[in-house]
Design an enzyme around this catalytic site. Structure first.
Site, PDB file in Angstrom:
ATOM      1  N   THR A 294       0.514   0.550   4.814  1.00 10.63           N
ATOM      2  CA  THR A 294       0.634  -0.606   3.921  1.00 10.63           C
ATOM      3  C   THR A 294       1.993  -0.540   3.239  1.00 10.63           C
ATOM      4  O   THR A 294       2.239   0.346   2.414  1.00 10.63           O
ATOM      5  CB  THR A 294      -0.487  -0.619   2.874  1.00 10.63           C
ATOM      6  OG1 THR A 294      -1.745  -0.735   3.546  1.00 10.63           O
ATOM      7  CG2 THR A 294      -0.328  -1.795   1.924  1.00 10.63           C
TER       8      THR A 294
ATOM      9  N   LYS B 299      -2.209  -8.212   4.142  1.00 14.68           N
ATOM     10  CA  LYS B 299      -2.735  -7.023   3.475  1.00 14.68           C
ATOM     11  C   LYS B 299      -2.503  -7.098   1.971  1.00 14.68           C
ATOM     12  O   LYS B 299      -3.342  -6.641   1.174  1.00 14.68           O
ATOM     13  CB  LYS B 299      -2.085  -5.756   4.049  1.00 14.68           C
ATOM     14  CG  LYS B 299      -2.596  -4.439   3.447  1.00 14.68           C
ATOM     15  CD  LYS B 299      -4.084  -4.233   3.678  1.00 14.68           C
ATOM     16  CE  LYS B 299      -4.617  -2.965   3.018  1.00 14.68           C
ATOM     17  NZ  LYS B 299      -4.138  -1.714   3.648  1.00 14.68           N
TER      18      LYS B 299
ATOM     19  N   LYS C  17       0.239   1.991  -5.709  1.00 12.41           N
ATOM     20  CA  LYS C  17       1.464   1.801  -4.916  1.00 12.41           C
ATOM     21  C   LYS C  17       1.450   0.444  -4.222  1.00 12.41           C
ATOM     22  O   LYS C  17       2.446  -0.298  -4.223  1.00 12.41           O
ATOM     23  CB  LYS C  17       1.585   2.932  -3.905  1.00 12.41           C
ATOM     24  CG  LYS C  17       2.813   2.896  -3.014  1.00 12.41           C
ATOM     25  CD  LYS C  17       2.600   2.166  -1.700  1.00 12.41           C
ATOM     26  CE  LYS C  17       1.603   2.867  -0.788  1.00 12.41           C
ATOM     27  NZ  LYS C  17       1.486   2.148   0.517  1.00 12.41           N
TER      28      LYS C  17
END
Length: 287
Positions: free
Chosen positions: A93, A168, A236
């Site tokens: 990701t 995502k 993150k």
């Protein structure tokens, strides 16, 4: 087509195991060599000594690492040995911009790049039931899809390079909202002195039911926060979403709230716990 897996963290191990079951895994690489050697012995595949050696030996390079800089570092190593026509598929990701940069670097070597982030957590990786959102050339996607199906049960082509990562980001923003809502609601339920197992059971079967409540409701209310999906990693990811939102000129206030809550929990040493550790804060605030 022979595949090689780079990155054997909580997600990567499960992915590699399912690729081996499907008979498409040639070998693995991990920054900690002992991890790769142990898994390779178990799966009867090669533990490659370098990223370059893996890239030279396979038709499909699969990546699952933690951060944007890690992805670009791996891509630069792949570039040194990759054969024209090799398909590099990144399941990490990262930002859409990083995916596009990786694609450009590999195109210089006549290699193809797909950004294919996944959702479903460690359980999904282990069981081969991940959801995968893919960006890149659609014809390349169709070629690699049979290999991806060893790891995921829902695989959708989303558009050009970077579209997978943008999708995502949508997922991660939604997860932040669900986490905020579920942990707050369950902390409220506990403050009402309700039987928590019954609350979870009945609500999970109604309009407010969701995967997070069903899979994490009981564990979080019992003080168990085993990953799962590490809180620090979701933090993150939300920082990536924050940057993308600013670039698009849109607001994501619930995600901003989750970022502040995560930062407090990380400061207290809970960054390696599951994101359901948010319940620690919500429960404390009800006292």
């Amino acid at each position: 087509m022979k595949a090689g897996m780079i990155g054997l963290g909580g997600m990567g191990v499960g992915m590699a195991q399912n690729l081996a079951k499907a008979n498409v895994l040639e070998g693995v690489y991990n920054r900690t060599a002992a991890t790769a050697e142990a898994l390779a012995e178990d799966l009867q595949v090669t533990a490659f000594k370098s990223i370059e050696a893996l890239a030279e030996a396979v038709d499909i390079v699969l990546i699952c690492v933690s951060a944007d800089s890690d992805v670009l570092g791996v891509v630069d190593s792949i570039r040194r040995a990759v054969r024209p026509g090799t398909i590099v598929t990144d399941m990490s990701t990262v930002s859409s911009a990083t995916a596009q940069q990786a694609g450009r670097r590999l195109a210089e070597k006549q290699a193809f790049f797909l950004d294919a982030p996944v959702s479903g957590g460690v359980e999904g990786a282990k069981n081969g039931t991940l959801a995968m959102m893919v960006g890149g050339d659609e014809a390349v996607f169709e070629r690699v899809k049979p290999v991806l199906s060893a790891m995921a049960t829902r695989i959708l082509y989303m558009g050009p390079t970077g579209a997978g990562q943008a999708t995502k980001a949508v997922n991660q923003i939604m997860c932040a909202g669900i986490n905020e809502a579920v942990t707050e609601a369950l902390a409220f339920a506990e403050a009402q002195h309700l039987p928590m197992d019954k609350v979870i059971e009945v609500i999970a079967g109604g309009a407010a039911g969701n995967w997070f409540l069903e899979k994490r409701g009981l564990t979080m209310t019992q003080g168990v926060f085993k990953p799962g999906f590490r809180l620090a990693l979701h933090h993150k990811d939300l920082k990536i979403c924050q940057t993308m939102a600013a670039e698009a000129g849109v607001e994501i206030p619930v995600s901003e709230m989750a970022l502040r809550d995560y930062e407090q929990l990380m400061g207290e040493g809970h960054g390696d716990e599951d994101i359901s550790a948010m319940y620690r804060l919500k429960h404390r605030r009800q006292l």
